[in-house]
Write a protein that holds these residues in place. Structure first.
Motif, PDB file in Angstrom:
ATOM      1  N   GLN A 112       0.827  -1.208   0.000  1.00  0.00           N
ATOM      2  CA  GLN A 112       0.000   0.000   0.000  1.00  0.00           C
ATOM      3  C   GLN A 112       0.860   1.257   0.000  1.00  0.00           C
ATOM      4  O   GLN A 112       0.568   2.213  -0.716  1.00  0.00           O
ATOM      5  CB  GLN A 112      -0.935  -0.004   1.207  1.00  0.00           C
ATOM      6  CG  GLN A 112      -2.039  -1.025   1.100  1.00  0.00           C
ATOM      7  CD  GLN A 112      -2.860  -1.126   2.367  1.00  0.00           C
ATOM      8  OE1 GLN A 112      -2.409  -0.747   3.451  1.00  0.00           O
ATOM      9  NE2 GLN A 112      -4.071  -1.656   2.252  1.00  0.00           N
ATOM     10  N   VAL A 113       1.920   1.266   0.782  1.00  0.00           N
ATOM     11  CA  VAL A 113       2.829   2.416   0.818  1.00  0.00           C
ATOM     12  C   VAL A 113       3.507   2.596  -0.537  1.00  0.00           C
ATOM     13  O   VAL A 113       3.602   3.720  -1.050  1.00  0.00           O
ATOM     14  CB  VAL A 113       3.877   2.263   1.950  1.00  0.00           C
ATOM     15  CG1 VAL A 113       4.972   3.303   1.829  1.00  0.00           C
ATOM     16  CG2 VAL A 113       3.196   2.358   3.307  1.00  0.00           C
ATOM     17  N   ALA A 114       3.941   1.503  -1.150  1.00  0.00           N
ATOM     18  CA  ALA A 114       4.578   1.592  -2.459  1.00  0.00           C
ATOM     19  C   ALA A 114       3.597   2.131  -3.497  1.00  0.00           C
ATOM     20  O   ALA A 114       3.962   2.962  -4.346  1.00  0.00           O
ATOM     21  CB  ALA A 114       5.104   0.220  -2.882  1.00  0.00           C
ATOM     22  N   GLY A 115       2.349   1.701  -3.443  1.00  0.00           N
ATOM     23  CA  GLY A 115       1.330   2.205  -4.363  1.00  0.00           C
ATOM     24  C   GLY A 115       1.073   3.689  -4.165  1.00  0.00           C
ATOM     25  O   GLY A 115       0.931   4.436  -5.138  1.00  0.00           O
ATOM     26  N   LEU A 116       1.019   4.122  -2.930  1.00  0.00           N
ATOM     27  CA  LEU A 116       0.817   5.535  -2.627  1.00  0.00           C
ATOM     28  C   LEU A 116       1.984   6.377  -3.145  1.00  0.00           C
ATOM     29  O   LEU A 116       1.781   7.443  -3.729  1.00  0.00           O
ATOM     30  CB  LEU A 116       0.638   5.735  -1.120  1.00  0.00           C
ATOM     31  CG  LEU A 116       0.394   7.164  -0.653  1.00  0.00           C
ATOM     32  CD1 LEU A 116      -0.895   7.710  -1.256  1.00  0.00           C
ATOM     33  CD2 LEU A 116       0.332   7.215   0.866  1.00  0.00           C
ATOM     34  N   LEU A 117       3.205   5.905  -2.952  1.00  0.00           N
ATOM     35  CA  LEU A 117       4.374   6.625  -3.452  1.00  0.00           C
ATOM     36  C   LEU A 117       4.365   6.709  -4.977  1.00  0.00           C
ATOM     37  O   LEU A 117       4.693   7.758  -5.548  1.00  0.00           O
ATOM     38  CB  LEU A 117       5.658   5.973  -2.962  1.00  0.00           C
ATOM     39  CG  LEU A 117       5.961   6.141  -1.474  1.00  0.00           C
ATOM     40  CD1 LEU A 117       7.209   5.342  -1.095  1.00  0.00           C
ATOM     41  CD2 LEU A 117       6.155   7.608  -1.132  1.00  0.00           C
ATOM     42  N   ALA A 118       3.979   5.634  -5.638  1.00  0.00           N
ATOM     43  CA  ALA A 118       3.898   5.641  -7.098  1.00  0.00           C
ATOM     44  C   ALA A 118       2.851   6.653  -7.557  1.00  0.00           C
ATOM     45  O   ALA A 118       3.080   7.404  -8.519  1.00  0.00           O
ATOM     46  CB  ALA A 118       3.566   4.242  -7.615  1.00  0.00           C
ATOM     47  N   LEU A 119       1.716   6.708  -6.883  1.00  0.00           N
ATOM     48  CA  LEU A 119       0.669   7.669  -7.222  1.00  0.00           C
ATOM     49  C   LEU A 119       1.164   9.095  -7.042  1.00  0.00           C
ATOM     50  O   LEU A 119       0.929   9.963  -7.896  1.00  0.00           O
ATOM     51  CB  LEU A 119      -0.567   7.416  -6.363  1.00  0.00           C
ATOM     52  CG  LEU A 119      -1.776   8.312  -6.615  1.00  0.00           C
ATOM     53  CD1 LEU A 119      -2.273   8.126  -8.050  1.00  0.00           C
ATOM     54  CD2 LEU A 119      -2.871   8.003  -5.616  1.00  0.00           C
ATOM     55  N   LEU A 120       1.866   9.357  -5.958  1.00  0.00           N
ATOM     56  CA  LEU A 120       2.425  10.698  -5.724  1.00  0.00           C
ATOM     57  C   LEU A 120       3.439  11.072  -6.799  1.00  0.00           C
ATOM     58  O   LEU A 120       3.484  12.223  -7.242  1.00  0.00           O
ATOM     59  CB  LEU A 120       3.048  10.778  -4.326  1.00  0.00           C
ATOM     60  CG  LEU A 120       2.069  10.763  -3.159  1.00  0.00           C
ATOM     61  CD1 LEU A 120       2.826  10.698  -1.837  1.00  0.00           C
ATOM     62  CD2 LEU A 120       1.164  11.981  -3.193  1.00  0.00           C
ATOM     63  N   LEU A 121       4.245  10.127  -7.246  1.00  0.00           N
ATOM     64  CA  LEU A 121       5.196  10.421  -8.308  1.00  0.00           C
ATOM     65  C   LEU A 121       4.488  10.741  -9.615  1.00  0.00           C
ATOM     66  O   LEU A 121       4.913  11.636 -10.361  1.00  0.00           O
ATOM     67  CB  LEU A 121       6.144   9.233  -8.502  1.00  0.00           C
ATOM     68  CG  LEU A 121       7.220   9.059  -7.438  1.00  0.00           C
ATOM     69  CD1 LEU A 121       7.975   7.742  -7.664  1.00  0.00           C
ATOM     70  CD2 LEU A 121       8.183  10.230  -7.462  1.00  0.00           C
ATOM     71  N   ILE A 122       3.424  10.044  -9.916  1.00  0.00           N
ATOM     72  CA  ILE A 122       2.645  10.309 -11.135  1.00  0.00           C
ATOM     73  C   ILE A 122       2.019  11.716 -11.067  1.00  0.00           C
ATOM     74  O   ILE A 122       2.079  12.474 -12.044  1.00  0.00           O
ATOM     75  CB  ILE A 122       1.565   9.230 -11.339  1.00  0.00           C
ATOM     76  CG1 ILE A 122       2.233   7.886 -11.678  1.00  0.00           C
ATOM     77  CG2 ILE A 122       0.574   9.642 -12.426  1.00  0.00           C
ATOM     78  CD1 ILE A 122       1.290   6.700 -11.634  1.00  0.00           C
ATOM     79  N   ILE A 123       1.467  12.056  -9.934  1.00  0.00           N
ATOM     80  CA  ILE A 123       0.872  13.382  -9.762  1.00  0.00           C
ATOM     81  C   ILE A 123       1.944  14.466  -9.887  1.00  0.00           C
ATOM     82  O   ILE A 123       1.737  15.487 -10.569  1.00  0.00           O
ATOM     83  CB  ILE A 123       0.127  13.481  -8.418  1.00  0.00           C
ATOM     84  CG1 ILE A 123      -1.108  12.576  -8.437  1.00  0.00           C
ATOM     85  CG2 ILE A 123      -0.268  14.923  -8.099  1.00  0.00           C
ATOM     86  CD1 ILE A 123      -1.789  12.399  -7.098  1.00  0.00           C
ATOM     87  N   ALA A 124       3.087  14.264  -9.252  1.00  0.00           N
ATOM     88  CA  ALA A 124       4.172  15.251  -9.332  1.00  0.00           C
ATOM     89  C   ALA A 124       4.666  15.413 -10.769  1.00  0.00           C
ATOM     90  O   ALA A 124       4.916  16.528 -11.227  1.00  0.00           O
ATOM     91  CB  ALA A 124       5.318  14.835  -8.406  1.00  0.00           C
ATOM     92  N   ALA A 125       4.771  14.325 -11.502  1.00  0.00           N
ATOM     93  CA  ALA A 125       5.214  14.392 -12.885  1.00  0.00           C
ATOM     94  C   ALA A 125       4.185  15.116 -13.755  1.00  0.00           C
ATOM     95  O   ALA A 125       4.550  15.850 -14.680  1.00  0.00           O
ATOM     96  CB  ALA A 125       5.461  12.980 -13.428  1.00  0.00           C
TER      97      ALA A 125
END
Length: 79
Positions: free
Chosen positions: A62-75
């Motif tokens: 879940q933490v890894a998924g959240l971090l991936a989502l944050l990276l997509i939003i930041a990009a």
């Protein structure tokens, strides 16, 4: 904490259990397989229930998924 009891006479070992349940299973084993011999062997301790590792693995996912989502939003906002 969980415990696994090993027989001192043969290769028997209990599954990972609460201390009282593991001790009882070891005693039952001795009474059935080695009558008249005082229960011996050794006890292995585990820090947590093996089923807890599935829970911590899920939390990590879940933490890894959240971090991936944050990276997509930041990009997306960088453009």
């Amino acid at each position: 904490m969980v415990y696994r009891f090993w027989c001192g006479e043969c290769g028997f070992k209990t599954p990972w259990l609460a201390e009282s349940e593991g001790a009882q299973r070891q005693l039952d084993h001795y009474n059935k397989q080695h009558p008249g011999i005082h229960a011996g062997g050794h006890v292995e301790t585990g820090r947590r229930n093996p089923q807890d590792s599935r829970i911590s693995g899920l939390a990590c996912l879940q933490v890894a998924g959240l971090l991936a989502l944050l990276l997509i939003i930041a990009a997306a906002y960088r453009r």
